[in-house]
Every structure is written in C-alpha cells, then in structure tokens.
Scaffold this motif. Structure first.
Motif, PDB file in Angstrom:
ATOM      1  N   ASP A  26       0.824  -1.212   0.000  1.00 30.13           N
ATOM      2  CA  ASP A  26       0.000   0.000   0.000  1.00 30.13           C
ATOM      3  C   ASP A  26       0.861   1.265   0.000  1.00 30.13           C
ATOM      4  O   ASP A  26       0.492   2.271  -0.595  1.00 30.13           O
ATOM      5  N   ARG A  27       2.053   1.219   0.600  1.00 28.29           N
ATOM      6  CA  ARG A  27       2.957   2.378   0.562  1.00 28.29           C
ATOM      7  C   ARG A  27       3.544   2.573  -0.834  1.00 28.29           C
ATOM      8  O   ARG A  27       3.737   3.703  -1.271  1.00 28.29           O
ATOM      9  N   TYR A  49       2.072   1.668  -3.700  1.00 31.51           N
ATOM     10  CA  TYR A  49       0.988   2.216  -4.527  1.00 31.51           C
ATOM     11  C   TYR A  49       0.756   3.690  -4.205  1.00 31.51           C
ATOM     12  O   TYR A  49       0.541   4.509  -5.108  1.00 31.51           O
ATOM     13  N   ALA A  50       0.800   4.060  -2.928  1.00 30.51           N
ATOM     14  CA  ALA A  50       0.598   5.457  -2.540  1.00 30.51           C
ATOM     15  C   ALA A  50       1.700   6.351  -3.110  1.00 30.51           C
ATOM     16  O   ALA A  50       1.441   7.473  -3.552  1.00 30.51           O
ATOM     17  N   GLU A  83       0.946   6.737  -6.808  1.00 28.28           N
ATOM     18  CA  GLU A  83      -0.267   7.531  -6.958  1.00 28.28           C
ATOM     19  C   GLU A  83       0.042   9.020  -6.769  1.00 28.28           C
ATOM     20  O   GLU A  83      -0.426   9.866  -7.534  1.00 28.28           O
TER      21      GLU A  83
END
Length: 95
Positions: A75-76, A78-79, A82
């Motif tokens: 998730d980090r 992808y963040a 993003e």
C-alpha cells in the motif's frame, strides 16, 4: 490453401526512439519509492512482428522496466506512485 498477403511494413511509430527516451526519463522509472533498491533498468525499443501464422504484422513497444526490491508494504508503494501520478496531473479512470 493459405494465402498470406503482406503489403509492406508500416512505418516505425517511434523514429529516433523519442518515445522510448521520454519513457526512460520519466519519474515512474527514475524515482523509486523510499527505501527501495534498484535491481535492473531495461529499455526496449519498438519492434515489429512480421505477418505469419499466429498473428503478427504489428509494432510493439516501446517499454521501459525498472525492477526494485523493498521491505515497504504494497500500500505504501501504490501510494508513492499515486502521488507521483497526481503531481503530473494524471487522474484515475475506470479500471
């Protein structure tokens, strides 16, 4: 009887590797997430598949691939990407 008709190779869609160079200089492959270690960086220019059985007669690419390792959770990662996309003005769309 099989007829294969080749009307010639279409023009190179990336003459002089301009698109490849732009991709290779882009932040998505030049900036890694914090704590990541680069393993490889590969530039692949466009290539042409000639006509024949099983498809062909089309250009593919260019592509640039960066492989890296990290202990950060997905998730980090992808963040991170993003945030880069938003900074460039990209927006999300339907998947």
């Amino acid at each position: 009887m099989i007829n294969i008709w080749d009307v010639g190779k279409p023009p190179n869609p990336d003459p002089g590797n301009r698109r490849l160079d732009a991709l290779a200089a882009g932040p998505f492959v030049t900036h890694l997430p914090p704590g990541a270690t680069k393993i490889s960086f590969v530039r692949r220019p466009v290539h042409y598949d000639p006509p024949g059985i099983g498809g062909g007669r089309s250009w593919h690419g260019p592509t640039v691939t960066t492989d890296f390792t990290t202990t950060a959770p997905a998730d980090r990662i992808y963040a991170f990407y993003e945030a880069q996309a938003k900074a460039l003005g990209w927006t999300t769309g339907p998947a």
